[in-house]
Write an enzyme that holds these catalytic residues in place. Structure first.
Site, PDB file in Angstrom:
ATOM      1  N   ASP A 178      54.894  29.130  27.262  1.00  0.00           N
ATOM      2  CA  ASP A 178      54.654  29.328  28.782  1.00  0.00           C
ATOM      3  C   ASP A 178      55.736  28.181  29.356  1.00  0.00           C
ATOM      4  O   ASP A 178      55.832  27.093  29.072  1.00  0.00           O
ATOM      5  CB  ASP A 178      53.134  28.876  29.334  1.00  0.00           C
ATOM      6  CG  ASP A 178      52.908  29.473  30.485  1.00  0.00           C
ATOM      7  OD1 ASP A 178      53.880  29.890  31.140  1.00  0.00           O
ATOM      8  OD2 ASP A 178      51.788  29.430  30.610  1.00  0.00           O
ATOM      9  N   ASP A 190      50.508  36.730  25.459  1.00  0.00           N
ATOM     10  CA  ASP A 190      49.469  36.161  25.999  1.00  0.00           C
ATOM     11  C   ASP A 190      48.641  37.031  26.911  1.00  0.00           C
ATOM     12  O   ASP A 190      49.105  37.945  27.495  1.00  0.00           O
ATOM     13  CB  ASP A 190      49.759  34.774  26.392  1.00  0.00           C
ATOM     14  CG  ASP A 190      48.472  33.967  26.227  1.00  0.00           C
ATOM     15  OD1 ASP A 190      47.521  34.148  25.878  1.00  0.00           O
ATOM     16  OD2 ASP A 190      48.847  32.721  26.569  1.00  0.00           O
ATOM     17  N   ASP A 197      42.853  28.554  20.433  1.00  0.00           N
ATOM     18  CA  ASP A 197      43.724  27.326  20.951  1.00  0.00           C
ATOM     19  C   ASP A 197      43.059  25.865  20.495  1.00  0.00           C
ATOM     20  O   ASP A 197      43.592  24.861  20.636  1.00  0.00           O
ATOM     21  CB  ASP A 197      43.462  27.305  22.727  1.00  0.00           C
ATOM     22  CG  ASP A 197      44.444  28.253  23.196  1.00  0.00           C
ATOM     23  OD1 ASP A 197      45.189  28.647  22.537  1.00  0.00           O
ATOM     24  OD2 ASP A 197      44.183  28.338  24.474  1.00  0.00           O
TER      25      ASP A 197
HETATM   26  C1  DGJ Z   1      46.819  30.276  26.256  1.00  0.00           C
HETATM   27  C2  DGJ Z   1      47.435  30.383  24.769  1.00  0.00           C
HETATM   28  O1  DGJ Z   1      46.301  30.553  23.722  1.00  0.00           O
HETATM   29  C3  DGJ Z   1      47.919  29.188  24.598  1.00  0.00           C
HETATM   30  O2  DGJ Z   1      48.538  28.881  23.102  1.00  0.00           O
HETATM   31  C4  DGJ Z   1      49.482  29.088  25.441  1.00  0.00           C
HETATM   32  O3  DGJ Z   1      50.210  29.908  25.128  1.00  0.00           O
HETATM   33  C5  DGJ Z   1      48.797  28.989  26.827  1.00  0.00           C
HETATM   34  N1  DGJ Z   1      48.058  30.182  27.113  1.00  0.00           N
HETATM   35  C6  DGJ Z   1      50.072  29.084  27.706  1.00  0.00           C
HETATM   36  O4  DGJ Z   1      49.666  29.298  29.115  1.00  0.00           O
END
Ligand code: DGJ
Length: 748
Positions: free
Chosen positions: A375, A486, A556
């Site tokens: 991002d 995403d 995450d």
């Molecule tokens: C959520 C994702 O799960 C992360 O790995 C990352 O890409 C963030 N979004 C970026 O905004």
């Protein structure tokens, strides 16, 4: 393996059908020439006609007396129940007729058997691979509304899986308003072969805590798992398991159902007064309606069912084999994926060309093969308040654009990957300023924001065209090997400017179809692209998305300790080849925990494998660990991706250690992972019985890696498979929490 040539059998009278896989049978039949009943699903049997099981007392037979038809409807084991006929259990199909009534009375009409399996228009679906498959189609009809329903069954014999779906066609003369179309239901006994009530296995979670296992008793009434947030979500997997009490990896009966769909779902179990249960799975009827005009057909998403007589391990291997051979597509289906380094946890939004290049250079020196720019590379995105929808490079951060970065990476032999969040728009974006109606929002009302963003109405073709064109331009502008797709919020404030008021209830399903359409277009235009789906971690981790991307970001939460439990849940349902898993920095950004570098690597090796850290800040010792982990990946990833998975011990159950292995299909080798998670005072050695080996083969056991870095390639022992699986091996006690070891077992 010997496959059955005919997996669909019909009884002599033509009123019973049996679908066989290698170890299971599924039997349905017609009651009194009228109603389609569910007779049996379980271990393989030789009988096709099980009508003896429906020896109803005369008043209960619908053809002999209509006096008790309502009681019959409420008790009969239906294969696919309609609505409003006296069956007070959960119905599968409900349609509002032009006079406002909702009854759907489904009567048997006929059947067909065909070889092969057709794709479902616009939806993900399993497909035949090398061996031929057979499909049974059964037609039902409601004579009053003109609704005609076809039930589809395809057997995948070698995986012990049956795929089910339905098509609903309006053969009447006026519009019908579909209010629910479930994909599969099954009426079955509520007890296992030992008369013990089945229990319900589900997986729940939230952000950074996905795939938490729960087993609970099935009480009377309805219970289950659902999503109505517009995607599968991280709160509940759409999976349902019916398991014998005290089910283990090897023992107990297990029915597993999964839904090949990425939107709202309902996975329900209903226990009736006699203890029997109705299982149902499909698009959640809340926030769903569909106008079906004369001549039109509605296609339900697919459900896959498996049955295991031998506990959860067999169910997992059935799903793994199915998804690897019959669902995942594309260039990387059977291939090793490039080892990547992602800059998210390294830099978040704070990066520029030089920073990325310095990460890439050092990563390359350690054997890493691809840089993924997460991002923040586009629009004016220096935080999460802006620019989603504006998919043009931020030249202040990346002068010379993506092209310059990709050229410089290519020159050093590195691939490039890029992050997108196509379904979203920031109110502070050029896209929103130009097309506010592209966002899902009710006119005149302020829509709820989440992470300060709104959802784009990808049910509309013009929105999808805009997105496809902007992503295509970026991908054509440089050499981009990978996309991380995403999706970071729920749907709310439902209204589509593209739908008339009478069709607003179609938005949620059309949104999901829109996502599928976009990903399909992307893959057709860029067939070599490696796509990884993601949704705030694993909030859209479902078999539907696996049809488009061979891997999905699992969570995450990259803390290796947490990942042991999260990946254990995910491994129960999905092959290791699709679990996004990276080594990240410690103290971990989500939990603050510190785990030895080698253990972090060993945990990530049970997934796609990669890094998510600022490699420029690492010590030489940690970089040496990366080189070793890269070597382990190249040595064992073929086995990890393609082998049979066996869980040996579970930290979630014993509180101290975790152990699992992957055995090659030819049983010539096994990779065993031992994780000494929590230290135990007076540390005992661990007694480990291997699984999945050939009893008669002779094997040599090597210690190939230990987090303490002490011994390497030590021969532990040599023994027959039966000895290793029964007498086992002893793993010496380790000192300190979060230690780990890898063993390789090779045929001598
Ligand atoms: C959520 C994702 O799960 C992360 O790995 C990352 O890409 C963030 N979004 C970026 O905004």
């Amino acid at each position: 393996m010997n496959y059955i040539v005919h997996s669909v059998l019909v009884s002599d009278g033509g009123d019973s059908f049996r679908i066989d896989t290698a170890n299971t049978s599924y039997v349905i039949g017609i009651q009194d020439g009228l109603y389609l009943g569910h007779f049996y699903y379980g271990a393989k049997i030789p009988e096709t006609d099980l009508s003896y099981k429906t020896a109803f007392a005369p008043p209960m037979s619908p053809v002999k007396t209509s006096r008790e038809l309502c009681v019959f409807m409420d008790c009969y084991n239906f294969e696919y129940p309609g609505w409003g006929t006296g069956d007070s259990r959960e119905g599968a199909l409900k349609a509002i007729d032009s006079n406002g009534t909702s009854r759907v009375n489904l009567l048997y009409k006929g059947y067909r058997i065909s070889s092969g399996k057709e794709p479902i228009p616009g939806l993900p679906s399993t497909f035949a691979a090398e061996d031929p498959v057979e499909t049974l189609e059964i037609d039902l009809q409601d004579p009053d509304t003109g609704l005609s329903v076809t039930l589809f069954y395809t057997a995948f014999p070698e995986c012990d899986v049956i795929a089910r779906r339905v098509e609903v066609k309006n053969e009447g003369g006026h519009d019908l308003d579909l209010q629910r179309v479930l994909s599969a239901t099954m009426d079955m006994p509520g007890v296992d072969r030992q008369g013990r009530p089945f229990e319900l296995l589900t997986y729940h979670g939230t952000w950074a805590r996905e795939f938490t296992k729960e087993i609970r008793p099935i009480g009377f009434g309805r219970t289950g798992v659902v999503s109505i947030c517009g995607k599968t979500g991280n709160r509940m997997q759409s999976f349902l398991g019916l398991v014998s009490p005290a089910v283990s990896q090897e023992q107990g009966q297990v029915y597993g159902l999964q839904f090949l769909y990425s939107g709202n779902f309902s996975s329900m179990v209903e226990k009736g007064p006699n203890g029997d249960i109705r299982v149902s799975m499909g698009i959640h009827p809340e926030e769903f309606s569909w106008k079906l005009c004369p001549g039109e057909t509605f296609h339900s998403p697919e459900v896959v069912l498996t049955y295991s007589d031998a506990g959860l391990g067999k169910m997992s291997r059935n799903f793994h084999d199915l998804y690897r051979a019959h669902l995942i597509r594309g260039k990387y289906k059977d291939k090793k994926r490039p080892i990547l380094i992602n800059n998210w946890e390294a830099t978040y939004f704070d990066f520029d060309h030089d920073k990325l290049l310095s990460i890439a250079k050092q990563a390359k020196e350690c054997g890493i093969e691809m840089l993924v720019v997460d991002d923040g590379w586009f629009g004016k995105r220096n935080d999460d308040n802006t620019s989603l929808g504006d998919w043009t490079v931020n030249e202040e951060k990346l002068p010379g654009g993506i092209r310059r970065l990709s050229d410089e990476l290519s020159a050093m032999g590195m691939k490039l990957g890029l992050w997108f969040e196509p379904e979203m728009v920031s109110p502070d974006s050029d896209l929103f300023r130009a097309h506010p109606d592209y966002a899902i929002a009710i006119p005149g009302r302020e829509p709820a924001r989440s992470r300060n963003q709104l959802v784009l109405d990808v049910s509309r073709k013009e929105v999808r065209d805009y997105l496809f064109d902007s992503i295509r331009k970026v991908l054509e502008s440089a050499d981009i090997a990978y996309v991380k797709w995403d999706m970071n919020r729920h749907l709310s404030d439902l209204y589509s400017a593209g739908l008339p008021s009478g069709r607003q209830g179609e938005l949620m399903h059309r949104f999901t179809l829109g996502v599928y359409d976009l990903q399909e277009r992307l893959l057709s235009a860029f067939p070599d692209l490696l796509l990884e789906n993601c949704s705030s971690g694993g909030a859209r981790f479902d078999p539907g998305m696996l049809y488009y991307s061979p891997q999905i970001w699992t969570s995450d939460d990259t803390d290796a300790y947490e990942r042991i439990r999260i990946q254990a849940g995910a491994q129960t349902l999905y092959p290791l080849s699709c679990l996004g898993a990276h080594v990240s920095i410690c103290p971990n950004h989500v939990t603050g925990r510190t785990v030895p570098f080698m253990t972090r690597g060993i945990v990530a090796l049970a997934g796609t494998f990669g890094y998510e850290l600022d490699i420029t800040q690492l010590s030489e010792e940690d970089k040496a660990h990366i080189r070793r982990q890269v070597e382990l990946f190249h040595t064992y990833n073929d086995l990890i991706r393609n082998g049979d998975f066996y869980r040996i011990a579970s930290f979630a159950d014993n509180g101290f250690y975790d152990c699992y292995g992957v055995v090659s299909k030819d049983k010539k080798e096994m990779l065993l992972t031992f994780l000494h998670v929590m230290n135990q005072p007076c540390m005992p050695n661990r007694h480990i019985c291997l699984k999945g080996l050939a009893p008669e083969k002779r094997y040599r056991v090597f210690l190939v890696e230990e987090s303490s870095g002490k011994e390497k390639k030590d021969i532990v022992c040599e023994a027959f498979g039966s000895t290793l699986m029964n007498a086992g091996i002893v793993i010496p006690c380790m000192y300190g929490d979060f230690q780990s070891a890898l063993y390789h077992i090779e045929e001598v």
